[in-house]
Design a protein around this motif. Structure first.
Motif, PDB file in Angstrom:
ATOM      1  N   LYS A 139       6.537   4.463   0.190  1.00 22.81           N
ATOM      2  CA  LYS A 139       7.537   5.023  -0.713  1.00 22.81           C
ATOM      3  C   LYS A 139       6.843   5.589  -1.943  1.00 22.81           C
ATOM      4  O   LYS A 139       6.104   4.905  -2.633  1.00 22.81           O
ATOM      5  N   LYS A 140       7.070   6.868  -2.177  1.00 21.44           N
ATOM      6  CA  LYS A 140       6.574   7.526  -3.378  1.00 21.44           C
ATOM      7  C   LYS A 140       7.751   7.718  -4.328  1.00 21.44           C
ATOM      8  O   LYS A 140       8.865   7.284  -4.042  1.00 21.44           O
ATOM      9  N   GLN A 141       7.541   8.379  -5.434  1.00 26.21           N
ATOM     10  CA  GLN A 141       8.625   8.538  -6.411  1.00 26.21           C
ATOM     11  C   GLN A 141       9.815   9.311  -5.841  1.00 26.21           C
ATOM     12  O   GLN A 141      10.952   8.891  -5.989  1.00 26.21           O
ATOM     13  N   ASP A 142       9.561  10.445  -5.194  1.00 25.49           N
ATOM     14  CA  ASP A 142      10.647  11.297  -4.729  1.00 25.49           C
ATOM     15  C   ASP A 142      10.695  11.494  -3.212  1.00 25.49           C
ATOM     16  O   ASP A 142      11.501  12.268  -2.716  1.00 25.49           O
ATOM     17  N   TRP A 143       9.793  10.852  -2.487  1.00 25.00           N
ATOM     18  CA  TRP A 143       9.763  11.015  -1.043  1.00 25.00           C
ATOM     19  C   TRP A 143       9.141   9.784  -0.388  1.00 25.00           C
ATOM     20  O   TRP A 143       8.592   8.912  -1.048  1.00 25.00           O
ATOM     21  N   TYR A 144       9.264   9.760   0.941  1.00 22.18           N
ATOM     22  CA  TYR A 144       8.591   8.757   1.758  1.00 22.18           C
ATOM     23  C   TYR A 144       7.507   9.454   2.553  1.00 22.18           C
ATOM     24  O   TYR A 144       7.671  10.604   2.970  1.00 22.18           O
ATOM     25  N   GLU A 145       6.393   8.765   2.763  1.00 26.48           N
ATOM     26  CA  GLU A 145       5.369   9.216   3.690  1.00 26.48           C
ATOM     27  C   GLU A 145       5.440   8.266   4.876  1.00 26.48           C
ATOM     28  O   GLU A 145       5.302   7.053   4.723  1.00 26.48           O
ATOM     29  N   ILE A 146       5.677   8.825   6.048  1.00 31.34           N
ATOM     30  CA  ILE A 146       5.839   8.033   7.261  1.00 31.34           C
ATOM     31  C   ILE A 146       4.782   8.497   8.254  1.00 31.34           C
ATOM     32  O   ILE A 146       4.685   9.691   8.560  1.00 31.34           O
ATOM     33  N   TYR A 147       3.998   7.552   8.762  1.00 35.46           N
ATOM     34  CA  TYR A 147       2.900   7.904   9.668  1.00 35.46           C
ATOM     35  C   TYR A 147       3.232   7.460  11.084  1.00 35.46           C
ATOM     36  O   TYR A 147       3.598   6.303  11.319  1.00 35.46           O
ATOM     37  N   ILE A 148       3.092   8.402  12.022  1.00 28.93           N
ATOM     38  CA  ILE A 148       3.299   8.127  13.440  1.00 28.93           C
ATOM     39  C   ILE A 148       2.007   8.462  14.165  1.00 28.93           C
ATOM     40  O   ILE A 148       1.487   9.575  14.046  1.00 28.93           O
ATOM     41  N   LEU A 149       1.486   7.510  14.914  1.00 29.55           N
ATOM     42  CA  LEU A 149       0.263   7.703  15.689  1.00 29.55           C
ATOM     43  C   LEU A 149       0.612   8.349  17.024  1.00 29.55           C
ATOM     44  O   LEU A 149       1.515   7.884  17.722  1.00 29.55           O
ATOM     45  N   LEU A 150      -0.095   9.428  17.387  1.00 31.45           N
ATOM     46  CA  LEU A 150       0.148  10.123  18.650  1.00 31.45           C
ATOM     47  C   LEU A 150      -0.819   9.688  19.739  1.00 31.45           C
ATOM     48  O   LEU A 150      -0.458   9.605  20.905  1.00 31.45           O
ATOM     49  N   ASN A 151      -2.069   9.476  19.368  1.00 30.84           N
ATOM     50  CA  ASN A 151      -3.093   9.014  20.308  1.00 30.84           C
ATOM     51  C   ASN A 151      -4.172   8.295  19.506  1.00 30.84           C
ATOM     52  O   ASN A 151      -3.951   7.970  18.351  1.00 30.84           O
TER      53      ASN A 151
END
Length: 113
Positions: free
Chosen positions: A79-91
């Motif tokens: 969680k950042k101030q104005d957005w979320y960073e969401i990480y999805i692993l593909l391989n």
């Protein structure tokens, strides 16, 4: 939805703070691996712009962000101030770092982070 797979594509990101964050991630990856940033080796970035970006499958992939969030198949959420960073692993080495403005998630009540 904006897909960023190269430094040249950074210019299309309207939000200056998100653009700077992506640039920093690219620089960090380049330094960490001692080679120029490459999306197919280091992963790439998506910037969600409206609610349908949460529900529609990502370009070239068979899943949406909503599906991954609901199934718990995300590596991390920051969680950042104005957005979320969401990480999805593909391989083994490629993933997607997704930027989601906080306002989009508040509009879509069924998604919980």
């Amino acid at each position: 939805m904006q897909t960023i797979k190269s430094k040249a594509e950074l210019a299309q990101v309207v939000n200056n703070t998100i653009r700077a964050s992506i640039a920093l991630h690219m620089q960090t990856l380049s330094q960490q691996y001692a080679e120029p940033y490459q999306a197919t080796r280091h992963g790439w970035f998506i910037v969600c712009e409206d609610e349908c970006d949460l529900l529609m499958p990502f370009l070239g992939l068979s899943f949406s962000l909503a599906e991954k969030l609901q199934s718990g198949e995300v590596e991390f959420v920051d969680k950042k101030q104005d957005w979320y960073e969401i990480y999805i692993l593909l391989n083994d080495n490629e993933g997607i770092l997704i930027y989601v403005p906080t306002s989009l998630l508040t509009q879509h009540q069924s998604l919980r982070i």
